[in-house]
Design a protein around this motif. Structure first.
Motif, PDB file in Angstrom:
ATOM      1  N   PRO B  25       0.815  -1.213   0.000  1.00 31.61           N
ATOM      2  CA  PRO B  25       0.000   0.000   0.000  1.00 31.61           C
ATOM      3  C   PRO B  25       0.844   1.257   0.000  1.00 31.61           C
ATOM      4  O   PRO B  25       2.064   1.202   0.173  1.00 31.61           O
ATOM      5  CB  PRO B  25      -0.792  -0.124   1.305  1.00 31.61           C
ATOM      6  N   VAL B  32      -6.148  -2.109   3.552  1.00 31.80           N
ATOM      7  CA  VAL B  32      -5.944  -2.688   2.221  1.00 31.80           C
ATOM      8  C   VAL B  32      -7.170  -3.522   1.863  1.00 31.80           C
ATOM      9  O   VAL B  32      -7.607  -4.366   2.647  1.00 31.80           O
ATOM     10  CB  VAL B  32      -4.685  -3.574   2.181  1.00 31.80           C
ATOM     11  N   SER B  72       1.745  -3.322   6.868  1.00 36.01           N
ATOM     12  CA  SER B  72       0.536  -3.070   6.070  1.00 36.01           C
ATOM     13  C   SER B  72       0.538  -3.747   4.707  1.00 36.01           C
ATOM     14  O   SER B  72      -0.496  -3.732   4.036  1.00 36.01           O
ATOM     15  CB  SER B  72       0.265  -1.566   5.894  1.00 36.01           C
ATOM     16  N   SER B  93      -5.590   0.730  -1.325  1.00 37.30           N
ATOM     17  CA  SER B  93      -5.262   1.120   0.045  1.00 37.30           C
ATOM     18  C   SER B  93      -5.914   2.452   0.370  1.00 37.30           C
ATOM     19  O   SER B  93      -6.247   3.229  -0.522  1.00 37.30           O
ATOM     20  CB  SER B  93      -3.743   1.190   0.256  1.00 37.30           C
TER      21      SER B  93
END
Lengths: 113, 111
Positions: B25, B32, B72, B93
């Motif tokens: 992302p 996400v 992430s 994202s």
């Protein structure tokens, strides 16, 4: 359940003409509404979004959309089409968190010179 | 700022195999989401992760799974591939949840 209907899978306009892409939604809660554009072999790009407040939403590249609750519509317009606007356009609805989008089937815009 | 990066860009698999797709992302984005795009079914929501936890899930069979790491980055996995799994898989994202930034997708072909 939320749903989106885009009227017209293909729209063809002449360069310089008005662009009108139609979107009707169904939602049991106040909706968040979006228009995305997808160019060939690319991901989606956000054009504009409606959450709350003003019903006429201005987006990028000269596009705007009007939220009409009475008609459950969120049509996308652009006063003058440009060749670079040729792409596929998607209307989408989500609930408050905005992360789970329900998309319409898409409308392919063709711009004729 | 780099955009959403998806790898690989193209993938060819055969029926019965499994596949893992990756998504990085935008820096600072903790949410996400994954979407499947096919000519017949259009764009359909698969699932969303936030801070390593699945927060939303679409109507896909259990063969479709995902996870998110502490940085992430996210992966999605499809096991026992079927011909109908051929699609463009898009990752998106977001920071606030109101605006999604999409990657260019991974085009999966199942033969």
């Amino acid at each position: 359940a939320q749903s989106v209907t885009q009227l017209g899978s293909h729209v063809s306009v002449s360069e310089g003409a008005l662009v009108l892409l139609r979107c009707n939604y169904s939602s049991s809660v106040p909706p968040y509404l979006f228009w995305y554009v997808q160019y060939p072999n690319q991901g989606l790009q956000l054009l504009l979004k409606y959450t709350t407040g003003a019903t006429l939403v201005k987006g990028i590249n000269g596009f705007e959309a009007e939220f009409k609750k009475s008609e459950t519509s969120f049509h996308l317009t652009k006063p003058s089409a440009h060749m670079s606007d040729a792409a596929e356009y998607f209307c989408a609805v989500s609930d408050a968190d905005g992360n789970k989008l329900v998309f319409g089937a898409g409308t392919i815009l063709r711009v004729k010179s | 700022k780099a955009g959403v990066t998806q790898t690989p860009r193209y993938l060819i698999k055969t029926r019965g195999q499994q596949v893992t797709l990756s998504c990085s992302p935008i820096s600072g984005h903790r949410s996400v989401s994954w979407y499947q795009q096919t000519p017949g079914q259009g764009l359909q929501f698969l699932f969303e992760y936030f801070s390593e936890t699945q927060r939303n899930k679409g109507n896909f069979p259990g063969r479709f799974s995902g996870r998110q790491f502490s940085n992430s980055r996210s992966e999605m996995n499809v096991s026992t591939l079927e011909l109908g799994d051929s699609a463009l898989y898009l990752c998106a994202s977001s920071f606030t949840g109101e605006k999604l930034f999409f990657g260019s997708g991974t085009q999966l072909s199942v033969l």
